[in-house]
Design a protein around this motif. Structure first.
Motif, short mmCIF file in Angstrom:
data_model
loop_
_atom_site.label_atom_id
_atom_site.label_comp_id
_atom_site.label_asym_id
_atom_site.label_seq_id
_atom_site.Cartn_x
_atom_site.Cartn_y
_atom_site.Cartn_z
N MET A 686 0.82 -1.20 0.00
CA MET A 686 0.00 0.00 0.00
C MET A 686 0.87 1.26 0.00
O MET A 686 0.54 2.26 -0.64
N LEU A 687 1.99 1.21 0.72
CA LEU A 687 2.89 2.36 0.74
C LEU A 687 3.40 2.70 -0.66
O LEU A 687 3.52 3.86 -1.03
N VAL A 688 3.70 1.66 -1.43
CA VAL A 688 4.19 1.87 -2.79
C VAL A 688 3.07 2.38 -3.68
O VAL A 688 3.23 3.38 -4.40
N GLU A 689 1.91 1.70 -3.65
CA GLU A 689 0.80 2.05 -4.54
C GLU A 689 0.27 3.45 -4.27
O GLU A 689 -0.19 4.14 -5.18
N GLU A 690 0.30 3.89 -3.00
CA GLU A 690 -0.22 5.21 -2.64
C GLU A 690 0.87 6.28 -2.58
O GLU A 690 0.63 7.40 -2.12
N GLU A 691 2.08 5.89 -3.00
CA GLU A 691 3.21 6.81 -3.11
C GLU A 691 3.57 7.43 -1.77
O GLU A 691 3.85 8.64 -1.66
N GLY A 692 3.59 6.61 -0.73
CA GLY A 692 3.97 7.10 0.59
C GLY A 692 5.39 6.77 0.97
O GLY A 692 5.90 7.26 1.99
N LEU A 693 6.03 5.96 0.16
CA LEU A 693 7.39 5.53 0.48
C LEU A 693 8.35 6.72 0.52
O LEU A 693 9.27 6.78 1.35
N GLN A 694 8.15 7.67 -0.38
CA GLN A 694 9.05 8.83 -0.46
C GLN A 694 9.02 9.65 0.83
O GLN A 694 10.05 10.21 1.25
N LEU A 695 7.86 9.72 1.48
CA LEU A 695 7.75 10.48 2.73
C LEU A 695 8.66 9.89 3.80
O LEU A 695 9.27 10.63 4.60
N LEU A 696 8.75 8.57 3.85
CA LEU A 696 9.62 7.91 4.83
C LEU A 696 11.08 8.18 4.52
O LEU A 696 11.90 8.39 5.43
N CYS A 697 11.39 8.17 3.25
CA CYS A 697 12.77 8.48 2.84
C CYS A 697 13.12 9.92 3.21
O CYS A 697 14.25 10.21 3.66
N ASP A 698 12.15 10.83 3.05
CA ASP A 698 12.39 12.23 3.39
C ASP A 698 12.67 12.38 4.88
O ASP A 698 13.54 13.18 5.29
N ILE A 699 11.92 11.63 5.70
CA ILE A 699 12.14 11.71 7.15
C ILE A 699 13.55 11.25 7.51
O ILE A 699 14.22 11.84 8.37
N GLN A 700 14.02 10.22 6.85
CA GLN A 700 15.37 9.72 7.12
C GLN A 700 16.43 10.78 6.84
O GLN A 700 17.45 10.85 7.52
N GLU A 701 16.20 11.60 5.83
CA GLU A 701 17.22 12.54 5.38
C GLU A 701 17.01 13.97 5.90
O GLU A 701 17.92 14.79 5.83
#
Length: 737
Positions: A686-701
């Motif tokens: 669901m994270l991939v399909e709803e394009e939420g993965l990038q938000l997690l990557c942003d938090i890491q950086e």
């Protein structure tokens, strides 16, 4: 927003049927687990290959090989199995024309036969029983009687004739049963059978049992003609009677030989005939069976006194009445009761009323509420449910309630204790119901149940309607939900139930179902949330929190308020001193689910600064409490009492990107991490399909992200890597694979 799967229920400890307490259940297990008899196997093979094994006559009908011969018992069973399988037609019935088959007990129930085929195939045999229930209109009652009377042996020796739900042409004259002088049992339930026909039947010299239920009889006085021999009289739903109650009771009083009397009726008609009968002392002195189900004004005291005056009584029907809950009905030795006050009464009702849809529906509704939390496998009950489904395939309320009961009896491990063959039959019946009602799926089914909910039926029906509404709500998209014209009335009705239960301080299963239904209806549905607010839902739910302290109730209330908080146009309605006081107090609850949902509401509300222009101090205090609470929570991979599930993760995305309020971001990360650790195959995808993965990557950086937030984000990404190694890392995210 979110819902629980099987809320408030711990895993069941499944108990198999006890041989002493549930002898019938053990028998069903043994019967269903045993192989089919060799005779049945052979007959099934024969029927399946009938076209290959038989020759064809010039008229196109089938003929058995000349050297074949069947014993009478096998021939009767062969015909019964053919009928059961729907294989009895004009073409196949012709195999019974010759003397190779010697029939006595003929069952052609629901068969499509012409008059000519019926007479040629069956009327030359020496029949003692004929079951022609619900045969096709091509074979009307007058033709059946005429065919039987063409055989003088049958005239004198036919004992039993069942003609339930058979057709009679409009221009038909009087039905001449009088030639069947050997007839002892006659049933014309749901047939165009008139008072004149009753007068004709009453002349039969050996008649002992008569069923005239749901016929056009207006006067039963003719029954006095056979008062010295009639032992059983069934007149359920005799809607056309024009006699006064004293006149009816006078006829019944004259039937001194009666052992069984059935005057049951549809509950909606509120018939008080049974009430008046129970007051009579000089009536039915020898009766052993009395059915007054559906009667009005029936009390335990009246029934108990009637039975005590007739100690030989063995059965009483009390379904859909106000009687049956007295200890007398469980302690009286040898007395069977068909009712709704206990599982034994419901079981008896399902068995007795398998052919009456009105009572089958009532019994199934009672069964539904009795089995919601059952921990013992009940194969005998499930088999009775299957019988009801099979007997009423085109009755939507029966199929609906039976399906719900089948779910109760087989979910959460209960199916493991059921015979596989029985489960297979139930599954086939469920698929058949879907086929018979193709339009009643999801959207249409939701409309049907919501209308049903608003009809203000009895509490048992209300509980079932609420439960099914809760289940169906999860199957609809927000767009479909907005199109439901019935949604407004359903929300209003559900809130009325919650308000009533709260006022009565009654935290029963109906309240739990209703709270869950409202929670699910408002999940991702702005329309339902708006209806909730407009119907004083918030005020009612605050009253619920003030009245009940059970965590199962609190979590459902807070779950729905989460749904409101997610909708920007409505979230301001929650920013009141009263609402915030209760939400904040539950933030510190020892129950993880309650604390979790309270935190979710605060996170959503505080993320919108526009709501707090004049309350900024209160907003900062809530954020401090939110942060402190999350720090005290266990790991995000911890277990909750029930599984938290989400339709979508998109509601978290604004919170995940909120670096100016780390407390809000932290709650969203904890929630996403929790569901991803519990069900990674669903939520990582669901994270991939709803394009939420990038938000997690942003938090890491991101430089403003807290170390704790970055740690949780990394944990979620680890789950992603573990379950989706085939996905390429996003270009803006440095994820080492």
């Amino acid at each position: 927003m979110v819902h629980f799967l099987h809320p408030g229920q711990t895993p069941r400890n499944i108990v198999p049927p006890d041989a002493q307490k549930d002898a019938l259940g053990c028998c069903v297990v043994q019967e269903e687990a045993s192989p089919y008899t060799l005779v049945n196997i052979c007959l099934n093979v024969l029927i399946a290959n009938l076209e290959k094994l038989c020759s064809e006559r010039p008229d196109g009908t089938l003929c058995l090989p000349e050297h074949w011969s069947f014993p009478q018992e096998v021939a009767d069973r062969f015909l019964r199995v053919m009928t059961w399988q729907g294989k009895l037609t004009d073409r196949t019935a012709s195999i019974f024309r010759s003397n190779q088959m010697k029939l006595k007990l003929v069952n052609i129930q629901k068969a499509k036969l012409s008059t000519a085929a019926f007479i040629k195939a069956f009327c030359h045999h020496k029949l003692i029983e004929l079951n022609a229930t619900a045969v096709h209109a091509d074979l009307p009652v007058p033709d059946i009687i005429s065919g039987l009377c063409s055989n003088s042996w049958i005239q004198q020796n036919l004992r039993c004739l069942l003609l339930d739900s058979t057709s009679i042409p409009q221009n038909s004259r009087l039905l001449f049963f009088s030639q069947l002088t050997g007839l002892r049992i006659l049933s014309v339930f749901n047939v165009c059978f008139h008072t004149e026909d009753l007068a004709n039947v009453s002349q039969l010299p050996r008649l002992e049992s008569l069923d005239i239920s749901n016929t056009l009889v207006t006067d039963i006085s003719a029954l006095l003609t056979c008062k010295d021999r009639l032992k059983s009289l069934t007149m359920h739903y005799l809607k056309c009677l024009t006699m006064t109650k004293p006149q009816i009771l006078a006829v019944i009083r004259g039937l001194t030989c009666l052992l069984h009397l059935d005057i049951s009726d549809h509950r909606q008609l509120k018939s008080d005939l049974a009430f008046h009968l129970l007051q009579q002392k000089d009536i039915l002195p020898n009766v052993v069976s009395l059915d007054i189900s559906g009667g009005n004004c029936i009390t335990d005291e009246a029934v108990e006194l009637f039975i005590q005056q007739r100690p030989a009584m063995q059965f009483v029907g009390l379904l859909a009445t106000d009687a049956g809950s007295s200890d007398f009905f469980t302690t009286k030795q040898g007395l069977r009761v068909a009712g709704g006050a206990s599982m034994s009464q419901i079981s008896e009702a399902l068995s007795r009323y398998r052919n009456r849809s009105c009572f089958m529906k009532e019994a199934l509704c009672r069964l539904f509420t009795e089995t919601f939390s059952v921990e013992v496998t009940m194969p005998a009950i499930l088999k009775l449910v299957a019988v009801g489904m099979r007997n009423h395939p085109l009755d939507l309320p029966v199929q609906f309630t039976a399906s719900a009961c089948a779910l109760n009896l087989t979910r959460q491990g209960l199916a493991k204790g059921m015979p596989v063959r029985l489960l297979s039959e139930v599954t086939c019946l469920l698929f058949k119901a879907l086929k018979n009602f193709p339009h009643y799926q999801q959207f249409d089914a939701a409309k049907f149940v919501m209308r049903w909910l608003c009809k203000h039926e009895n509490p048992k029906m209300q509980t079932m309607a609420v439960s099914v509404t809760s289940i169906l709500a999860l199957q609809l998209s927000p767009e479909q939900m907005a199109q439901l014209e019935e949604l407004f009335m359903a929300v209003k009705e559900l809130l009325a139930i919650v308000k009533q239960k709260t006022t009565e301080n009654l935290d029963d299963v109906t309240l739990l179902f209703t709270l869950k239904a409202l929670w699910n209806l408002t999940d991702g549905s702005p329309a339902a949330c708006k209806h909730f607010i407009e119907n004083q839902g918030l005020e009612i739910f605050i009253q619920v929190l003030e009245t009940f302290s059970e965590s199962a109730i609190q979590s459902k209330v807070l779950g729905l308020l989460n749904n409101i908080a997610e909708i920007r146009e409505l979230s301001s309605k929650l920013v009141t001193d009263d609402a915030l006081k209760h939400i904040n107090s539950l933030l510190c609850s020892r129950e993880m689910e309650v604390s979790y949902f309270a935190a979710g509401i605060i996170a959503h509300l505080t993320s919108d600064r526009q709501l707090w222009i004049s309350r900024d101090f209160q907003r900062r205090a809530l954020l401090q409490d939110l942060h402190a609470t999350i720090q005290n929570w266990p790991s995000s991979s911890c277990k909750m009492t029930a599984l938290v599930t989400y339709r979508s993760l998109k509601t978290f995305f604004p919170l995940l990107g909120n670096f100016s309020q780390p407390e809000v971001q932290l709650w969203a990360l904890w929630a996403v991490c929790h569901v991803c650790s519990k069900n990674p195959s669903k939520y990582c995808k669901m994270l991939v399909e709803e394009e939420g993965l990038q938000l997690l990557c942003d938090i890491q950086e991101h430089s403003e992200a807290t170390p704790q937030a970055q740690q949780i984000a990394a944990s979620i990404l680890d789950d992603f890597r573990m379950h989706f190694m085939n996905y390429q890392r996003p270009t803006l995210c440095q994820m080492p694979f």
